[in-house]
Motif scaffolding. Structure first.
Motif, PDB file in Angstrom:
ATOM      1  N   GLN A  67      29.171  37.916  29.608  1.00  0.00           N
ATOM      2  CA  GLN A  67      29.092  39.374  29.654  1.00  0.00           C
ATOM      3  C   GLN A  67      29.226  39.803  31.109  1.00  0.00           C
ATOM      4  OE1 GLN A  67      25.970  41.271  27.229  1.00  0.00           O
ATOM      5  NE2 GLN A  67      25.454  39.211  26.516  1.00  0.00           N
ATOM      6  N   VAL A  68      29.855  40.935  31.323  1.00  0.00           N
ATOM      7  CA  VAL A  68      30.094  41.379  32.693  1.00  0.00           C
ATOM      8  C   VAL A  68      29.743  42.853  32.850  1.00  0.00           C
ATOM      9  CG1 VAL A  68      31.927  39.695  33.181  1.00  0.00           C
ATOM     10  CG2 VAL A  68      32.518  41.922  32.176  1.00  0.00           C
ATOM     11  N   GLU A  69      29.435  43.218  34.069  1.00  0.00           N
ATOM     12  CA  GLU A  69      29.462  44.616  34.475  1.00  0.00           C
ATOM     13  C   GLU A  69      30.833  44.835  35.075  1.00  0.00           C
ATOM     14  OE1 GLU A  69      26.282  45.508  37.124  1.00  0.00           O
ATOM     15  OE2 GLU A  69      24.722  45.290  35.591  1.00  0.00           O
ATOM     16  N   ALA A  70      31.668  45.636  34.409  1.00  0.00           N
ATOM     17  CA  ALA A  70      33.046  45.814  34.843  1.00  0.00           C
ATOM     18  C   ALA A  70      33.488  47.253  34.621  1.00  0.00           C
ATOM     19  CB  ALA A  70      33.971  44.860  34.092  1.00  0.00           C
ATOM     20  N   THR A  71      34.470  47.680  35.406  1.00  0.00           N
ATOM     21  CA  THR A  71      35.008  49.033  35.287  1.00  0.00           C
ATOM     22  C   THR A  71      36.521  49.007  35.461  1.00  0.00           C
ATOM     23  OG1 THR A  71      34.707  49.420  37.670  1.00  0.00           O
ATOM     24  CG2 THR A  71      32.916  50.126  36.214  1.00  0.00           C
TER      25      THR A  71
ATOM     26  N   GLY B 178      31.112  35.448  41.557  1.00  0.00           N
ATOM     27  CA  GLY B 178      30.787  36.733  42.159  1.00  0.00           C
ATOM     28  C   GLY B 178      31.753  37.842  41.807  1.00  0.00           C
ATOM     29  N   PRO B 179      31.598  39.012  42.464  1.00  0.00           N
ATOM     30  CA  PRO B 179      32.400  40.193  42.145  1.00  0.00           C
ATOM     31  C   PRO B 179      33.799  40.130  42.742  1.00  0.00           C
ATOM     32  CG  PRO B 179      30.903  40.685  43.939  1.00  0.00           C
ATOM     33  CD  PRO B 179      30.574  39.291  43.483  1.00  0.00           C
TER      34      PRO B 179
ATOM     35  N   VAL C 192      33.873  49.222  31.157  1.00  0.00           N
ATOM     36  CA  VAL C 192      34.574  48.546  30.062  1.00  0.00           C
ATOM     37  C   VAL C 192      33.728  47.355  29.629  1.00  0.00           C
ATOM     38  CG1 VAL C 192      36.886  49.249  30.768  1.00  0.00           C
ATOM     39  CG2 VAL C 192      35.914  47.133  31.677  1.00  0.00           C
ATOM     40  N   VAL C 193      33.967  46.895  28.414  1.00  0.00           N
ATOM     41  CA  VAL C 193      33.225  45.750  27.893  1.00  0.00           C
ATOM     42  C   VAL C 193      34.207  44.669  27.460  1.00  0.00           C
ATOM     43  CG1 VAL C 193      31.266  47.137  27.137  1.00  0.00           C
ATOM     44  CG2 VAL C 193      33.159  46.726  25.567  1.00  0.00           C
ATOM     45  N   GLY C 194      33.695  43.454  27.344  1.00  0.00           N
ATOM     46  CA  GLY C 194      34.515  42.354  26.899  1.00  0.00           C
ATOM     47  C   GLY C 194      34.630  42.320  25.385  1.00  0.00           C
ATOM     48  N   GLY C 195      35.470  41.375  24.910  1.00  0.00           N
ATOM     49  CA  GLY C 195      35.583  41.165  23.476  1.00  0.00           C
ATOM     50  C   GLY C 195      36.542  42.084  22.766  1.00  0.00           C
ATOM     51  N   ALA C 196      37.429  42.754  23.522  1.00  0.00           N
ATOM     52  CA  ALA C 196      38.395  43.656  22.905  1.00  0.00           C
ATOM     53  C   ALA C 196      39.615  43.761  23.805  1.00  0.00           C
ATOM     54  CB  ALA C 196      37.790  45.043  22.678  1.00  0.00           C
TER      55      ALA C 196
ATOM     56  N   LEU D  93      40.864  47.095  37.950  1.00  0.00           N
ATOM     57  CA  LEU D  93      39.824  46.438  37.147  1.00  0.00           C
ATOM     58  C   LEU D  93      38.867  45.752  38.114  1.00  0.00           C
ATOM     59  CD1 LEU D  93      38.502  45.241  34.582  1.00  0.00           C
ATOM     60  CD2 LEU D  93      40.211  43.415  34.675  1.00  0.00           C
ATOM     61  N   ALA D  94      37.621  46.193  38.125  1.00  0.00           N
ATOM     62  CA  ALA D  94      36.617  45.632  39.034  1.00  0.00           C
ATOM     63  C   ALA D  94      35.504  44.984  38.223  1.00  0.00           C
ATOM     64  CB  ALA D  94      36.046  46.728  39.930  1.00  0.00           C
ATOM     65  N   VAL D  95      35.142  43.788  38.599  1.00  0.00           N
ATOM     66  CA  VAL D  95      34.007  43.091  37.993  1.00  0.00           C
ATOM     67  C   VAL D  95      32.890  43.064  39.035  1.00  0.00           C
ATOM     68  CG1 VAL D  95      33.159  40.909  37.056  1.00  0.00           C
ATOM     69  CG2 VAL D  95      35.473  41.692  36.495  1.00  0.00           C
TER      70      VAL D  95
END
Length: 294
Positions: free
Chosen positions: A76-80, A58-59, A86-90, A100-102
């Protein structure tokens, strides 16, 4: 330092595991999806085995108390960060005080958050991995909770992009799991059949379900087992042992899912379909060397 502002239902410190103690009854533990875990570390220039955060279900939110570089890998996530997507993979720069919130995990079961330098916590038997059943490793041997303060190791960023580019990428949506056969008669009963990952699955083992109740397993004299072992209990519904698997088991053993495919199984959400096919030990070893999973 990181402060757990809002803890998700599952958040622990993990590394690649605790090796060399199975003869004393100590499981390996470590990251469930070792490929995504390693990728997260490489993205921020860490050694693959640097302690990082394993997040599921969960979040939640983490506040960074000093400038940091982080990465997100796995689902993959919805994150800020401070409400900016922000996105993953970097590698991602985070400033002191930022959050940082997921919001949710989109497609897989686990996500890994690595911080340049790694998580700082005591090593127990050569590992920082959390082993929840025995309450040791990580932070006090438990899941992280809201208000926890997690120390990190200071280190400058040194990207390993070349190694990341060459890293084998599992197909996390693949349904076929390759296995080395231990007992031909038992494996033939399950090979090619479609199973669903049960909601009762956990870090110790993934229970698989099918509508075929004609298959029967058995209890046997206890024997050594390891992550990937496919057990066939008396009800005929297979169990694949995972990162926190016991060191011995008393169910019939059909075979073992190969290391290269364990990240795929680990990331299966409840209800995902899987099936087994056979592969020789030599092919499994060749695949592991090529893929560099561990």
């Amino acid at each position: 330092m990181i402060v757990v502002e809002r803890a998700p239902p599952y958040l622990t410190v993990q590394d690649l595991g605790r090796f060399g103690y199975r003869s004393s009854g100590v499981p390996i533990a470590g990251a469930m999806d070792q490929w995504s875990f390693a990728k997260a570390n490489l993205l921020v220039g860490n050694d693959r085995n640097a302690a990082a955060l394993e997040w599921a279900i969960g979040p939640g939110a983490l506040r960074f108390m000093k400038d940091s570089v982080v990465s997100i890998a796995g689902s993959q996530v919805e994150a800020t960060i401070d409400e900016q997507p922000v996105v993953g993979g970097a590698a991602i720069e985070v400033r002191a005080g930022q959050l940082l919130a997921v919001q949710r995990l989109i497609d897989l079961r686990f996500v890994y958050i690595a911080i340049a330098g790694g998580i700082s916590c005591p090593e127990i038997l050569g590992s920082r991995s959390t082993y929840l059943p025995a309450s040791f490793g990580g932070i006090e041997g438990r899941r992280l909770k809201t208000g926890d303060r997690v120390d990190t190791i200071d280190r400058s960023l040194s990207l390993m992009s070349g190694e990341i580019d060459s890293l084998y990428h599992p197909d996390f949506h693949e349904e076929e799991l390759r296995a080395v056969v231990a007992d031909s008669a038992s494996f033939e009963m399950i090979a090619g059949k479609t199973y669903r990952v049960s909601h009762l699955s956990d870090r110790m083992g993934y229970r698989l379900e099918s509508d075929d109740v004609s298959i029967r397993g058995a209890s046997i004299t206890s024997e050594p087992v390891c992550p990937g072992t496919i057990q066939l209990p008396p009800d005929g519904q297979p169990i694949v042992l995972m990162a926190d698997s016991p060191t011995i088991g008393g169910y019939r053993v059909c075979g073992a899912v190969i290391s290269a495919d364990m990240p795929i199984l680990a990331q299966c959400m409840p209800g995902r379909q899987v099936r087994f096919s056979s592969i020789s030990l030599e092919e499994a070893q060749h695949t592991l060397r090529d893929h560099g999973v561990s």
